[in-house]
Design an enzyme around this catalytic site. Structure first.
Site, short mmCIF file in Angstrom:
data_model
loop_
_atom_site.label_atom_id
_atom_site.label_comp_id
_atom_site.label_asym_id
_atom_site.label_seq_id
_atom_site.Cartn_x
_atom_site.Cartn_y
_atom_site.Cartn_z
N LYS A 141 0.83 -1.20 0.00
CA LYS A 141 0.00 0.00 0.00
C LYS A 141 0.87 1.26 0.00
O LYS A 141 0.57 2.24 -0.70
CB LYS A 141 -0.92 0.01 1.22
CG LYS A 141 -1.77 1.27 1.32
CD LYS A 141 -2.78 1.20 2.45
CE LYS A 141 -3.62 2.48 2.48
NZ LYS A 141 -4.70 2.41 3.50
N HIS A 279 -6.67 -30.84 -33.46
CA HIS A 279 -7.68 -29.85 -33.09
C HIS A 279 -8.57 -30.35 -31.95
O HIS A 279 -9.80 -30.25 -32.00
CB HIS A 279 -8.53 -29.45 -34.30
CG HIS A 279 -7.72 -28.87 -35.42
ND1 HIS A 279 -6.76 -27.90 -35.23
CD2 HIS A 279 -7.71 -29.14 -36.75
CE1 HIS A 279 -6.20 -27.59 -36.38
NE2 HIS A 279 -6.75 -28.33 -37.33
#
Length: 530
Positions: A141, A279
């Protein structure tokens, strides 16, 4: 005051993972940084000759409650959270004798590792870090003034910045490290919350948090205009995400997706087996007897659809041997994945520089529970992994003719393959090998016909006078809604059928099977895969 380059005068170090700790601390000490530390970290530093101040001596408050309270003190948090550019904050530090802390190096108790080794409930709870996340979040922070490092892999970034800026850190680095720090605590909290949900038996808790660690930035996604990356989750499931790449080009998004499909499929089988994927759909799968040769399984899998196999993915469920590697090397493939590989097999494949060879170390358990995820607009879908497995004792014979033992074996094999074929799925199989696969069609009858046509083409290419589907069995991943799909399979020459059953027209389909002297069994379980 400038917020860009700020010197480090004091650092707090408290780490569970002590890799790289000593070199970092020695660098800090050379820069004249005062080091505060706790417990095992402080002891390791002292043993290495690095000057260190115990946190308890710094705060004047002893560690207590078996270490649960040691860093939760205003002298630490005040020194981390105070903004140096606000007179009120500076006055508060002076009034309460709080020196500033410019660097926080903290990583957390090994909660996930504790859970993974099967520790009991109480030990897992004790490994939930409290003070560490508080320190990390406070430093992140206040990154305008404080640098925070949570990962030993980032020590190099810090030391490079210190060397570049004469013992100081740049705002750019502090902001980068702050973002990583929040990701670190978020992932930690996600692991804890997931564990608690599991303890309560909640598969789908009210709030579900996903966490992953970036393993690889990919060149692009499914298409070149899409961005993509691979993240590794905490799930310890063997497979492509954690496999070792022995050789070959960088894996693409499509490579990873297809290889995962191939390896999950081949793990379904106990006997030596090979799966060839294109695929994300199988274009050939085969197994041999327990003492059979893996290369025979490969040849039979390839025979199903050698055209589609070109440029495909090959997965095996045994150590890759030289003979199999030699046969695979004759075909252009994108990826080969195996649990392990014989050194000679790797040597043979090394001549194919672009072929990606992956060793996963083990096979995934197809019966193990788990969750799968799929994104949709505004959310994501979550479901349990399809770990359903049909066994012979659960099959229900619904026709006059009962399948033979050979047919039963092939029926179970084909249905297991169908589980990994995109719906609507139709799989023809004979003697433990697929001979035709129909995938992803909008109607089931089209899948049956396409699979049969592809089988005829492959048979002709192999010099066969008759279609490989003659005398085969057929599996359907879901019920036949009409008899037409079954009739198409019968016309292709099948002798037995396996399907879930459950259609309002089951009687019509059964009658069509009886009329053609087919044996048919119902599984009561479907395997849709969209």
């Amino acid at each position: 005051m400038s917020l860009d380059i700020l010197p480090i005068a004091r650092a707090l170090i408290s780490v569970s993972d002590k890799s790289g700790l000593i070199p970092l601390a020695q660098t800090l000490a050379k820069c004249g940084v005062e080091i505060l530390s706790t417990g095992g970290s402080a002891q390791r530093l002292r043993e290495s000759g690095v000057p260190v101040v115990e946190v308890a001596d710094f705060t004047g408050f002893p560690e207590m409650m078996d270490g649960r309270v040691k860093t939760l003190h205003p002298k630490l948090h005040g020194g981390i959270l105070a903004r140096r550019d606000l007179p009120g904050h500076v006055d508060a530090m002076k009034n309460h004798s709080i020196p500033p802390i410019d660097l926080v190096v903290v990583n957390l108790y090994p909660f996930e590792a504790t859970v993974a080794r099967g520790a009991d409930f109480d030990e897992c709870v004790e490994n939930i870090d409290i003070g560490g996340p508080a320190l990390i979040r406070a430093a992140a922070k206040n990154h305008d003034f404080v640098a925070v490092v949570t990962d030993p892999e980032d020590y190099a970034l810090l030391t490079e910045d210190l060397e570049k800026h004469n013992g100081g850190t740049s705002l750019a680095l502090r902001r980068k490290l702050a973002g990583r720090a929040y990701a670190h605590t978020a992932g930690y909290d996600a692991a804890v919350s997931a564990w608690f949900a599991k303890q309560r038996g909640e598969t789908f808790p009210d709030r579900l948090t996903l966490s992953g660690r970036l393993a690889q930035s990919l060149r692009y996604g499914e298409n070149p205009h899409q961005q993509a990356a691979l993240y590794v989750s905490a799930e310890a499931r063997p497979g492509v995400a954690r496999a070792r790449q022995i050789q070959g080009k960088e894996l693409s998004y499509n490579n990873l997706n297809d290889t995962d499909a191939a390896y999950e499929l081949v793990s379904e089988f106990v006997h030596p087996s090979v799966a060839i994927i294109k695929h994300a759909n199988p274009c050939g799968v085969a197994q041999v007897e327990e003492n059979g040769a893996l290369v025979d399984a490969y040849r039979r899998a390839l025979a199903c659809d050698p055209v589609s196999a070109f440029g495909g993915i090959i997965a095996v469920n045994r150590t890759l041997d030289p003979e199999t590697a030699r046969e695979i090397a004759k075909l252009f493939v994108e990826v080969i994945i195996a649990p392990e590989a014989d050194p000679e097999a790797l040597s043979i494949l090394s001549s194919k520089k672009n072929v990606r060879v992956l060793l996963a170390g083990a096979l995934p358990d197809p019966a193990a529970p788990g969750l799968t995820f799929r994104s949709i607009a505004g959310g994501f879908l979550v479901q349990s992994r399809d770990h359903g497995r049909v066994v012979e004792s659960e099959l229900k014979v619904v026709t006059r003719r009962v399948p033979s033992s050979r047919e039963l074996s092939d029926l179970l094999f084909s249905f297991r393959v169908a589980k990994h074929v995109k719906s609507n799925a139709i799989v023809y199989a004979k003697d433990g090998a697929t001979v035709g696969v129909g995938a992803g069609q909008m109607s089931r009858v089209d899948s049956a016909r396409i699979a049969a046509v592809k089988a005829i083409d492959s048979g002709k290419a192999a010099g066969l006078e008759m279609s490989p589907t003659l005398g085969s069995v057929v599996a359907s991943d879901a019920f036949f809604p009409f008899a037409d799909g079954l009739i198409a399979a019968a016309e292709a020459g099948v002798t037995a059928v396996i399907q879930p059953g459950g259609s309002v027209r089951d009687a019509e389909v059964i009658a069509a099977a009886d009329e053609r002297n087919l044996a048919m069994v119902f599984t009561g379980m479907r395997h849709f895969r969209h």
